[in-house]
Each structure stands twice: as C-alpha cells, then as structure tokens.
Motif scaffolding. Sequence first.
Motif, PDB file in Angstrom:
ATOM      1  N   TYR A 143      -9.363  -4.459   1.569  1.00 28.91           N
ATOM      2  CA  TYR A 143     -10.090  -3.441   0.795  1.00 28.91           C
ATOM      3  C   TYR A 143      -9.206  -2.238   0.490  1.00 28.91           C
ATOM      4  O   TYR A 143      -9.214  -1.705  -0.627  1.00 28.91           O
ATOM      5  N   PHE A 144      -8.425  -1.786   1.483  1.00 29.02           N
ATOM      6  CA  PHE A 144      -7.596  -0.600   1.298  1.00 29.02           C
ATOM      7  C   PHE A 144      -6.494  -0.860   0.272  1.00 29.02           C
ATOM      8  O   PHE A 144      -6.096   0.044  -0.464  1.00 29.02           O
ATOM      9  N   GLY A 168     -16.632  -0.605   2.588  1.00 28.42           N
ATOM     10  CA  GLY A 168     -16.131  -0.401   1.232  1.00 28.42           C
ATOM     11  C   GLY A 168     -16.762  -1.309   0.199  1.00 28.42           C
ATOM     12  O   GLY A 168     -16.364  -1.286  -0.973  1.00 28.42           O
ATOM     13  N   THR A 176      -8.073  -0.531  -3.179  1.00 29.16           N
ATOM     14  CA  THR A 176      -8.266   0.865  -3.596  1.00 29.16           C
ATOM     15  C   THR A 176      -6.932   1.510  -3.985  1.00 29.16           C
ATOM     16  O   THR A 176      -6.886   2.309  -4.924  1.00 29.16           O
ATOM     17  N   SER A 177      -5.856   1.164  -3.278  1.00 29.31           N
ATOM     18  CA  SER A 177      -4.538   1.699  -3.643  1.00 29.31           C
ATOM     19  C   SER A 177      -4.106   1.171  -5.002  1.00 29.31           C
ATOM     20  O   SER A 177      -3.539   1.907  -5.820  1.00 29.31           O
ATOM     21  N   HIS A 213     -17.208  -1.672  -9.178  1.00 27.48           N
ATOM     22  CA  HIS A 213     -16.160  -2.088 -10.116  1.00 27.48           C
ATOM     23  C   HIS A 213     -16.459  -3.479 -10.669  1.00 27.48           C
ATOM     24  O   HIS A 213     -16.344  -3.712 -11.877  1.00 27.48           O
ATOM     25  N   LEU A 252      -6.080   0.238  -7.459  1.00 31.31           N
ATOM     26  CA  LEU A 252      -6.905   0.884  -8.481  1.00 31.31           C
ATOM     27  C   LEU A 252      -6.420   2.303  -8.763  1.00 31.31           C
ATOM     28  O   LEU A 252      -6.390   2.748  -9.912  1.00 31.31           O
ATOM     29  N   ALA A 253      -6.057   3.015  -7.713  1.00 30.30           N
ATOM     30  CA  ALA A 253      -5.589   4.389  -7.891  1.00 30.30           C
ATOM     31  C   ALA A 253      -4.260   4.426  -8.644  1.00 30.30           C
ATOM     32  O   ALA A 253      -4.013   5.338  -9.437  1.00 30.30           O
ATOM     33  N   ASP A 264       0.716   3.982  -2.937  1.00 31.46           N
ATOM     34  CA  ASP A 264       0.261   5.321  -2.573  1.00 31.46           C
ATOM     35  C   ASP A 264       1.323   6.385  -2.850  1.00 31.46           C
ATOM     36  O   ASP A 264       0.991   7.560  -3.070  1.00 31.46           O
ATOM     37  N   GLN A 302       0.820  -1.209   0.000  1.00 29.73           N
ATOM     38  CA  GLN A 302       0.000   0.000   0.000  1.00 29.73           C
ATOM     39  C   GLN A 302       0.856   1.262   0.000  1.00 29.73           C
ATOM     40  O   GLN A 302       0.573   2.212  -0.729  1.00 29.73           O
ATOM     41  N   ASN A 346     -18.072   0.227  -3.192  1.00 28.51           N
ATOM     42  CA  ASN A 346     -17.026   0.587  -4.146  1.00 28.51           C
ATOM     43  C   ASN A 346     -16.566  -0.638  -4.938  1.00 28.51           C
ATOM     44  O   ASN A 346     -16.424  -0.584  -6.170  1.00 28.51           O
ATOM     45  N   ILE A 347     -16.350  -1.746  -4.248  1.00 26.67           N
ATOM     46  CA  ILE A 347     -15.912  -2.972  -4.916  1.00 26.67           C
ATOM     47  C   ILE A 347     -17.005  -3.485  -5.853  1.00 26.67           C
ATOM     48  O   ILE A 347     -16.739  -3.906  -6.991  1.00 26.67           O
TER      49      ILE A 347
END
Length: 350
Positions: free
Chosen positions: A132-133, A164, A136-137, A171, A139-140, A106, A102, A167-168
């Motif tokens: 989950y976090f 979360g 998201t990292s 997608h 994906l970003a 990030d 992560q 959000n998943i």
Amino acid sequence: MREREPAVRRSEASTLPAWLETEGERLEAFSRFKTWLDAGAAPETVRPYLVAWLKAHGTRREARFVLAAWLEARGEPAAIQPFIAPWLQAHERDPEASFIFQAWLDAGGKSKLIRKSLYNWLGLFETQPSTYFLFTSWLAAAGNFSSIKQPASRWLSANPRHHGTLNIINHLARQEDLAEETVRDILSWCREAHDAEAALASLTFLERHLLREEVAPEVAATARAWVEVVVAQEVFPPKLSALLALLFAILGDSPGLRVASEDLFLRWLRHPSALAPQPAHVTPGVRRVYFSAQRLALLSYLEPLLAAGRLSVTADRQPLVRLFAWVKTWTPEVREQVGPFLERMRRLGG
C-alpha cells in the motif's frame, strides 16, 4: 548550554575522511555510510566516497542500505541515479526492493527510471499489506493510477480491511474500466464500512459501474443498507443528504435499480433533513456533490410514484417544494433537459 552533537558526528568527524580513503571502498563500509547519513551528516560530505563505493558494489544486496540512506538523508537523487536501475534489475525479485522503490519516489526521483522493475516486482508482491505504501508513493510521484490499476485491484481483494483500503478504493472506483470482481470487492467494502459518509462517497465514485447488470443485486443491497442507516437518524448532515441525492441520480438511470430503490427514495425525500438547508446554502464541498446530482434521472422516480399513489402532490407538498426549489437552481443546460418533465409536474399540480 550547547546541545550535544550526535555521537557519530563528534567521534568520527576528524577520522571519517581518513577512514574513507583507506577503507571506503570495502564492502563492509556500507554500514558506516548508513550510520553516518542516518545520524544527520550532510550527504555532500561523503558523496565522492559513496559514489566510489557504489561503483565497486552497486549491484550487491548491501547497496540498498547505502542507496536508501542517501535518499532519506535528502541527498540529490541524480548523484546515485546511475546505480538505481542496475540494482533494481538485479534485485527486483527481492521483497526488500520495495524500500528502494519507495525511497526513490519519495525523494523525487524519476518514476520512469524504475517503472519496469516496479511492475516486475508487483507481479510477485502486489498483495502484500505493506505494498500500500508503495502505491501511495507512486501516486504522489507519477500521479498515474491507471498504470497500477491491476495490481491495486488484486491488493484490494487480498486486503479488504487494511487501513489504506479506502484510499485505494477511491482511486479504483474512478477508473473507466474495472473488472467485475473489483466492482464486487468495492461494493463489499462499502457494505461493511463503519462510516456512512465514506461508504456512500465510495459508492457514488463507482458511478457507471453501479449500472452493470451483473452486479445489480449487490448494488441494490449496498444502497439499501446505507440509505436505511441514514434515514433512520432524526437529523443527518447535509453531506449525507447530498450523497443520497447523487446516489439516487445514479440509480435512477437503471429501471431495475430505480424500482428496487423507490421506497428508499421516498424515505429520503420525506425526511426533514433532506435538502435542508437548501443546496445553495451549504458548504462548497457539499454543493459540489449536489451539483453532480443535477440529473433528470433523479426526478425519474417521481412520475411512477405519483401514478401508483405512493407519492401525493398534496400530502407530500412540503418535500416536493424543497425538491423543486432546488431544481429551479439547476444549470440552464440541465433545466432544459428536465423542462418537459417539469411541465408534466405542473399539470399534475406539483
């Protein structure tokens, strides 16, 4: 009055270089590097010493504290890039590796560098709530959801009530190829959601997956649950009307689902809030939903209902006028497709 400097800066500013030169390569120094960087020291002030320490201990478990502290302090990822892959290869079976994945993503580190270790790690820990976090990292940084679709599907199955999850789901629902079990998991979430807009949006994101015969009963039940919630309101917002229009446009492509939802379509069409205000006079976001609903399948409900006497061109004139006022604004390409249908409606007096 001068603002007080962080204690580590004030007390160690003069002694740190000497300490680093004499003890900076000892394993125990990892905590000093972490403390110094966490306190806000400029990463470049310790860069040569930190790199030297990593050359000596870069694959040790303790190195994660140094690597993460450097990245979180906005140190240049390239400075420690040679040590990231070796550390991950040595510790990709450790839960704590998620912190390095992560932090690296990030900080703008190259996703390709960690991809193999990340996939190996996900094979062991993909269903953990905190993963989950990491999703998201990824994906970003990488923007490629299809590469984590399978682990994300299994995460969803294990964490249906995580904050979360939506959000998943949003997608996953857009993926072309989804396992039947994942479609069922998304439908289950939609039925149990606490927000009509979120549930209906997620449901429409599934699009073609709603037409799969094996999930037809769940699709019909989910659609019924939320349409009834919306049309039971005295007034509902344009966004919900647009989402219902899109939902019916999707369901109308399946003869079975269309028949199962005819009564719901009628309740929506006859509701004063349906198509009011007209789609041309709503916000751009709502207008985009209405644009997606411009399909002949939406109108396919009308003829069977008229033939069965459940819909009347006289008694239901007002809702039909609203509907066809919108149809007249459809794109020329779609209007060409629905032309024969409109001609039949005109002959019926619609």
